[in-house]
Design an enzyme around this catalytic site. Structure first.
Site, PDB file in Angstrom:
ATOM      1  N   PHE A   1       1.007  -1.181  -0.195  1.00 49.35           N
ATOM      2  CA  PHE A   1       0.010  -0.072   0.114  1.00 49.35           C
ATOM      3  C   PHE A   1       0.896   1.078   0.030  1.00 49.35           C
ATOM      4  CE2 PHE A   1       0.543   1.742   4.333  1.00 49.35           C
ATOM      5  CZ  PHE A   1       0.999   0.796   4.966  1.00 49.35           C
TER       6      PHE A   1
ATOM      7  N   HIS B   1       0.134  -7.773  11.962  1.00 49.41           N
ATOM      8  CA  HIS B   1      -0.971  -6.482  11.717  1.00 49.41           C
ATOM      9  C   HIS B   1      -2.240  -6.889  11.745  1.00 49.41           C
ATOM     10  CE1 HIS B   1       3.038  -4.915  10.272  1.00 49.41           C
ATOM     11  NE2 HIS B   1       3.251  -4.825  11.417  1.00 49.41           N
TER      12      HIS B   1
END
Ligand code: ZN
Length: 243
Positions: free
Chosen positions: A33, A121
């Site tokens: 990202f 995460h």
């Protein structure tokens, strides 16, 4: 040569742990990202970087923009496990791989069949209401009928539904870290793949490894290359596909 060396190490190992970074997912078509362009935020009057956009502060203050970016740049509903995921699932079945520790949030290791996966995460597949803690799957929050604008709303209490993903400024889950560290400290072989090992907490985890073979597989060099017993600079899917 290096491939045969890796095969030999895998053959003689009984407690392999795999630690994976973004490079594992990019080969399933999920871009990092950080490579995305930021989006323009009306209130701030400026373009916001990808890192700032997926921070806790930004999520709390601008949920509409957060979810626009999140759904567009972090969700890949059609992504499928690649050769790396599949090889690791097979090795877990054979009893050789004891755990996967991943920085990725896409759930592809589980989709491939791995059971012991520590997601440092979090996961885009889990979402929960911030008010009543009811859980929702990915399909639910992606369905516009469950959203106000882009923001998914809990039908039970009207609260905002948050992805169970660790945003910038948020703490990693302590239980998850402890289990990951425990698995690494008991491993006889640690294979690190698809990460440059510069992102916290990846680098710190290597210190807990006391086994025989430290293997690094990454397209680019990493600061730990000189510490490894075997370094392969190549595609993780190609290297792990050992048939
Ligand atoms: Zn709720």
């Amino acid at each position: 040569m290096a491939y045969e060396e890796l095969q030999r190490m895998v053959d003689e190992s009984e407690r392999i742990v795999f630690f994976g970074g973004a490079g594992v997912s990019t080969e399933s078509g999920i871009p990092d990202f950080r490579s995305a362009n930021g989006i323009y935020n009306q209130d701030l009057g400026r373009t916001v970087s990808p890192e700032e956009m997926i921070s806790h502060t930004f999520y709390m203050r601008h949920p509409e923009d957060f979810f626009e970016f999140y759904k567009d740049k972090l969700i890949y509903e059609n992504a499928e496990p690649n050769d790396c995921h599949k090889a690791l699932a097979e090795l877990e079945k054979q009893g050789k791989v004891k755990a996967i520790v991943t920085q990725n949030i896409d759930g592809l290791h589980q989709m491939a069949g791995n059971k012991k996966v520590y997601e440092l995460h979090g996961s885009v597949l889990r979402n929960y209401c911030m008010k009543c803690h009811q859980f929702y799957d990915l399909d639910y929050i992606m369905d516009e009928y469950h959203c106000k604008g882009n923001v998914p709303i809990c039908p039970v209490c009207g609260g905002i539904i948050k992805p169970d993903v660790v945003l910038y400024e948020e703490m990693l889950d302590e239980d998850c870290i402890n289990k990951a560290v425990s698995a690494i400290s008991k491993a006889d072989t640690l294979i690190i793949g698809g990460t440059s090992l510069v992102v916290y907490p990846a680098a710190g985890f290597v210190r807990y490894f006391r086994g025989n073979h430290l293997v690094l597989i990454n397209k680019q060099e990493t600061p730990y290359d000189s510490h490894a017993d075997l370094v392969i600079h190549d595609s993780i899917g190609k290297v792990m596909d050992m048939d």
